[in-house]
Design a protein around this motif. Structure first.
Motif: not given
Length: 164
Positions: A1-9, A72-83, A113-114, A145-150
């Motif tokens: 899932x590609x993160x849109x510009x100027x969006x957070x997760x 409920x939370x907001x993160x800059x990216x999938x990778x940040x939430x995953x970490x 994405x928001x 899975x759709x977020x392509x989380x590693x």
């Protein structure tokens, strides 16, 4: 899932607690909410989390079943939430989720994405979860899975009691 510009997760996760939060069997979970939430707030990429009068989100019970609690939370990216989820003390508590939470049918996590700066409401989050449940993963609401989380791929295969 590609993160849109100027969006957070945005992420919503729900769970059905086995016992009341004041029950001694829930003490280790309940007593560590502030610790885990504090780590989240200090984690790279953390943007915001929903907080109610309890100081976390445990007083918010938006389902007919009062045992279902939300986060409920907001993160800059999938990778940040995953970490945060898989590489902090959070993973220890996640690995013990069966001690405190009953099995849940259907999706318990919704990601979407928001626009940067947007703070989703509980109602918006529940609508995303419902959409995921009814229609499966899409651009509107998706899962790990759709977020392509590693890191999630490794963690979901770990034996009970372990996460990664």
């Amino acid at each position: 899932m590609q993160q849109p510009a100027d969006h957070h997760l945005a992420e919503l996760n729900i769970g059905r607690i086995k016992y009341d939060l004041a029950d001694p069997r829930m003490a280790e979970f309940a007593d560590n909410l502030a610790l885990v939430n504090g780590i989240a707030e200090r984690s790279e990429g953390f943007v915001w989390r929903y907080v109610d009068d309890s100081g976390n989100a445990t007083d918010t019970r938006p389902f007919d079943d009062p045992k279902i609690i939300v986060n409920l939370s907001v993160w800059q990216s999938v990778a940040d939430l995953e970490r945060f989820v898989w590489q902090t003390v959070h993973k220890r508590f996640y690995g013990r989720r069966a001690d405190w939470f009953a099995h849940f049918e259907g999706p318990a996590v919704a990601l979407w994405w928001v626009p940067a700066g947007h703070r989703p409401s509980i109602e918006e989050a529940l609508a995303r979860l419902d959409h995921l449940k009814r229609h499966g993963p899409s651009d509107h609401a998706f899962d790990w899975q759709r977020a392509s989380a590693q890191l999630w791929k490794t963690a979901r295969c770990a034996p009970t009691g372990q996460v990664a």
